[in-house]
Scaffold this motif. Structure first.
Motif, PDB file in Angstrom:
ATOM      1  N   ALA A 188       0.811  -1.219   0.000  1.00  0.00           N
ATOM      2  CA  ALA A 188       0.000   0.000   0.000  1.00  0.00           C
ATOM      3  C   ALA A 188       0.847   1.273   0.000  1.00  0.00           C
ATOM      4  O   ALA A 188       0.482   2.254  -0.645  1.00  0.00           O
ATOM      5  CB  ALA A 188      -0.943  -0.001   1.198  1.00  0.00           C
ATOM      6  N   ASN A 189       2.000   1.259   0.681  1.00  0.00           N
ATOM      7  CA  ASN A 189       2.821   2.471   0.723  1.00  0.00           C
ATOM      8  C   ASN A 189       3.401   2.799  -0.657  1.00  0.00           C
ATOM      9  O   ASN A 189       3.600   3.965  -0.986  1.00  0.00           O
ATOM     10  CB  ASN A 189       3.917   2.384   1.775  1.00  0.00           C
ATOM     11  CG  ASN A 189       4.862   1.220   1.578  1.00  0.00           C
ATOM     12  OD1 ASN A 189       4.600   0.317   0.798  1.00  0.00           O
ATOM     13  ND2 ASN A 189       5.953   1.231   2.303  1.00  0.00           N
ATOM     14  N   LEU A 190       3.647   1.802  -1.492  1.00  0.00           N
ATOM     15  CA  LEU A 190       4.105   2.070  -2.856  1.00  0.00           C
ATOM     16  C   LEU A 190       2.975   2.618  -3.715  1.00  0.00           C
ATOM     17  O   LEU A 190       3.199   3.456  -4.581  1.00  0.00           O
ATOM     18  CB  LEU A 190       4.672   0.809  -3.497  1.00  0.00           C
ATOM     19  CG  LEU A 190       6.056   0.405  -3.014  1.00  0.00           C
ATOM     20  CD1 LEU A 190       6.464  -0.910  -3.645  1.00  0.00           C
ATOM     21  CD2 LEU A 190       7.079   1.472  -3.322  1.00  0.00           C
ATOM     22  N   LYS A 191       1.765   2.160  -3.486  1.00  0.00           N
ATOM     23  CA  LYS A 191       0.624   2.706  -4.226  1.00  0.00           C
ATOM     24  C   LYS A 191       0.457   4.191  -3.941  1.00  0.00           C
ATOM     25  O   LYS A 191       0.079   4.951  -4.822  1.00  0.00           O
ATOM     26  CB  LYS A 191      -0.652   1.935  -3.903  1.00  0.00           C
ATOM     27  CG  LYS A 191      -0.654   0.551  -4.514  1.00  0.00           C
ATOM     28  CD  LYS A 191      -2.039  -0.029  -4.510  1.00  0.00           C
ATOM     29  CE  LYS A 191      -2.050  -1.368  -5.172  1.00  0.00           C
ATOM     30  NZ  LYS A 191      -2.174  -1.313  -6.595  1.00  0.00           N
ATOM     31  N   THR A 192       0.776   4.631  -2.735  1.00  0.00           N
ATOM     32  CA  THR A 192       0.722   6.054  -2.391  1.00  0.00           C
ATOM     33  C   THR A 192       1.745   6.832  -3.212  1.00  0.00           C
ATOM     34  O   THR A 192       1.448   7.903  -3.728  1.00  0.00           O
ATOM     35  CB  THR A 192       0.995   6.252  -0.889  1.00  0.00           C
ATOM     36  OG1 THR A 192       0.040   5.505  -0.145  1.00  0.00           O
ATOM     37  CG2 THR A 192       0.905   7.708  -0.498  1.00  0.00           C
ATOM     38  N   VAL A 193       2.934   6.293  -3.366  1.00  0.00           N
ATOM     39  CA  VAL A 193       3.986   6.943  -4.149  1.00  0.00           C
ATOM     40  C   VAL A 193       3.590   7.020  -5.621  1.00  0.00           C
ATOM     41  O   VAL A 193       3.907   7.989  -6.310  1.00  0.00           O
ATOM     42  CB  VAL A 193       5.320   6.181  -3.991  1.00  0.00           C
ATOM     43  CG1 VAL A 193       6.377   6.711  -4.923  1.00  0.00           C
ATOM     44  CG2 VAL A 193       5.803   6.230  -2.555  1.00  0.00           C
ATOM     45  N   ASN A 240       0.279  -3.184 -10.451  1.00  0.00           N
ATOM     46  CA  ASN A 240       0.604  -4.104  -9.366  1.00  0.00           C
ATOM     47  C   ASN A 240       2.084  -4.507  -9.356  1.00  0.00           C
ATOM     48  O   ASN A 240       2.468  -5.424  -8.661  1.00  0.00           O
ATOM     49  CB  ASN A 240      -0.296  -5.336  -9.413  1.00  0.00           C
ATOM     50  CG  ASN A 240      -0.150  -6.135 -10.684  1.00  0.00           C
ATOM     51  OD1 ASN A 240       0.702  -5.866 -11.521  1.00  0.00           O
ATOM     52  ND2 ASN A 240      -1.009  -7.121 -10.842  1.00  0.00           N
ATOM     53  N   CYS A 241       2.908  -3.822 -10.164  1.00  0.00           N
ATOM     54  CA  CYS A 241       4.343  -4.084 -10.160  1.00  0.00           C
ATOM     55  C   CYS A 241       5.091  -2.818 -10.582  1.00  0.00           C
ATOM     56  O   CYS A 241       4.499  -1.921 -11.166  1.00  0.00           O
ATOM     57  CB  CYS A 241       4.700  -5.257 -11.072  1.00  0.00           C
ATOM     58  SG  CYS A 241       4.253  -5.023 -12.787  1.00  0.00           S
ATOM     59  N   ILE A 242       6.364  -2.759 -10.231  1.00  0.00           N
ATOM     60  CA  ILE A 242       7.167  -1.594 -10.589  1.00  0.00           C
ATOM     61  C   ILE A 242       8.530  -2.040 -11.115  1.00  0.00           C
ATOM     62  O   ILE A 242       9.013  -3.109 -10.778  1.00  0.00           O
ATOM     63  CB  ILE A 242       7.361  -0.620  -9.408  1.00  0.00           C
ATOM     64  CG1 ILE A 242       7.990  -1.323  -8.204  1.00  0.00           C
ATOM     65  CG2 ILE A 242       6.079   0.066  -9.033  1.00  0.00           C
ATOM     66  CD1 ILE A 242       8.342  -0.401  -7.058  1.00  0.00           C
ATOM     67  N   LEU A 243       9.122  -1.182 -11.941  1.00  0.00           N
ATOM     68  CA  LEU A 243      10.479  -1.357 -12.433  1.00  0.00           C
ATOM     69  C   LEU A 243      11.320  -0.297 -11.746  1.00  0.00           C
ATOM     70  O   LEU A 243      10.981   0.885 -11.786  1.00  0.00           O
ATOM     71  CB  LEU A 243      10.527  -1.177 -13.956  1.00  0.00           C
ATOM     72  CG  LEU A 243      11.914  -1.185 -14.596  1.00  0.00           C
ATOM     73  CD1 LEU A 243      12.569  -2.553 -14.421  1.00  0.00           C
ATOM     74  CD2 LEU A 243      11.805  -0.816 -16.054  1.00  0.00           C
ATOM     75  N   THR A 244      12.372  -0.721 -11.076  1.00  0.00           N
ATOM     76  CA  THR A 244      13.197   0.224 -10.330  1.00  0.00           C
ATOM     77  C   THR A 244      14.648   0.170 -10.784  1.00  0.00           C
ATOM     78  O   THR A 244      15.099  -0.804 -11.387  1.00  0.00           O
ATOM     79  CB  THR A 244      13.158  -0.054  -8.821  1.00  0.00           C
ATOM     80  OG1 THR A 244      13.664  -1.362  -8.582  1.00  0.00           O
ATOM     81  CG2 THR A 244      11.769   0.076  -8.252  1.00  0.00           C
ATOM     82  N   THR A 261      19.390   3.277  -2.580  1.00  0.00           N
ATOM     83  CA  THR A 261      18.291   4.083  -3.097  1.00  0.00           C
ATOM     84  C   THR A 261      17.662   3.381  -4.286  1.00  0.00           C
ATOM     85  O   THR A 261      18.374   2.820  -5.127  1.00  0.00           O
ATOM     86  CB  THR A 261      18.804   5.470  -3.529  1.00  0.00           C
ATOM     87  OG1 THR A 261      19.431   6.089  -2.412  1.00  0.00           O
ATOM     88  CG2 THR A 261      17.684   6.356  -4.024  1.00  0.00           C
ATOM     89  N   LEU A 262      16.360   3.367  -4.342  1.00  0.00           N
ATOM     90  CA  LEU A 262      15.625   2.805  -5.473  1.00  0.00           C
ATOM     91  C   LEU A 262      14.820   3.912  -6.132  1.00  0.00           C
ATOM     92  O   LEU A 262      14.020   4.577  -5.480  1.00  0.00           O
ATOM     93  CB  LEU A 262      14.685   1.689  -5.028  1.00  0.00           C
ATOM     94  CG  LEU A 262      15.337   0.439  -4.468  1.00  0.00           C
ATOM     95  CD1 LEU A 262      14.270  -0.522  -3.944  1.00  0.00           C
ATOM     96  CD2 LEU A 262      16.182  -0.248  -5.511  1.00  0.00           C
ATOM     97  N   GLU A 263      15.026   4.102  -7.410  1.00  0.00           N
ATOM     98  CA  GLU A 263      14.259   5.073  -8.191  1.00  0.00           C
ATOM     99  C   GLU A 263      13.213   4.295  -8.986  1.00  0.00           C
ATOM    100  O   GLU A 263      13.533   3.299  -9.635  1.00  0.00           O
ATOM    101  CB  GLU A 263      15.164   5.832  -9.155  1.00  0.00           C
ATOM    102  CG  GLU A 263      16.212   6.686  -8.486  1.00  0.00           C
ATOM    103  CD  GLU A 263      15.651   7.967  -7.917  1.00  0.00           C
ATOM    104  OE1 GLU A 263      14.583   8.432  -8.356  1.00  0.00           O
ATOM    105  OE2 GLU A 263      16.303   8.503  -7.007  1.00  0.00           O
ATOM    106  N   ILE A 264      11.976   4.748  -8.961  1.00  0.00           N
ATOM    107  CA  ILE A 264      10.922   4.103  -9.736  1.00  0.00           C
ATOM    108  C   ILE A 264      11.003   4.614 -11.170  1.00  0.00           C
ATOM    109  O   ILE A 264      10.900   5.810 -11.425  1.00  0.00           O
ATOM    110  CB  ILE A 264       9.532   4.384  -9.136  1.00  0.00           C
ATOM    111  CG1 ILE A 264       9.446   3.802  -7.729  1.00  0.00           C
ATOM    112  CG2 ILE A 264       8.445   3.799 -10.038  1.00  0.00           C
ATOM    113  CD1 ILE A 264       8.166   4.146  -6.998  1.00  0.00           C
ATOM    114  N   LEU A 265      11.208   3.688 -12.113  1.00  0.00           N
ATOM    115  CA  LEU A 265      11.278   4.043 -13.525  1.00  0.00           C
ATOM    116  C   LEU A 265       9.929   3.904 -14.216  1.00  0.00           C
ATOM    117  O   LEU A 265       9.588   4.694 -15.089  1.00  0.00           O
ATOM    118  CB  LEU A 265      12.299   3.159 -14.244  1.00  0.00           C
ATOM    119  CG  LEU A 265      13.730   3.227 -13.731  1.00  0.00           C
ATOM    120  CD1 LEU A 265      14.595   2.238 -14.482  1.00  0.00           C
ATOM    121  CD2 LEU A 265      14.282   4.627 -13.854  1.00  0.00           C
TER     122      LEU A 265
END
Length: 50
Positions: free
Chosen positions: A3-8, A19-23, A34-38
């Motif tokens: 849920a905290n990533l959905k806020t970002v 439901n997934c991210i590339l970082t 550090t992780l940057e969301i691409l």
């Protein structure tokens, strides 16, 4: 995805379905790891056969 990533991701197009991210991860000598969301995406089990 937690849920905290959905806020970002709230400003990403289609964030309600993703439901997934590339970082990109790197070590910052001040902040540490550090992780940057691409990108954000949607993974369907139909596509992956799972």
């Amino acid at each position: 995805m937690k849920a905290n990533l959905k806020t970002v991701l709230k400003d990403f197009l289609g964030a309600d379905k993703e439901n997934c991210i590339l970082t990109y991860g790197y070590i910052d000598h001040t902040a540490g790891l550090t992780l940057e969301i691409l990108a954000a995406g949607y993974r369907s089990d139909d596509v992956w056969g799972g």
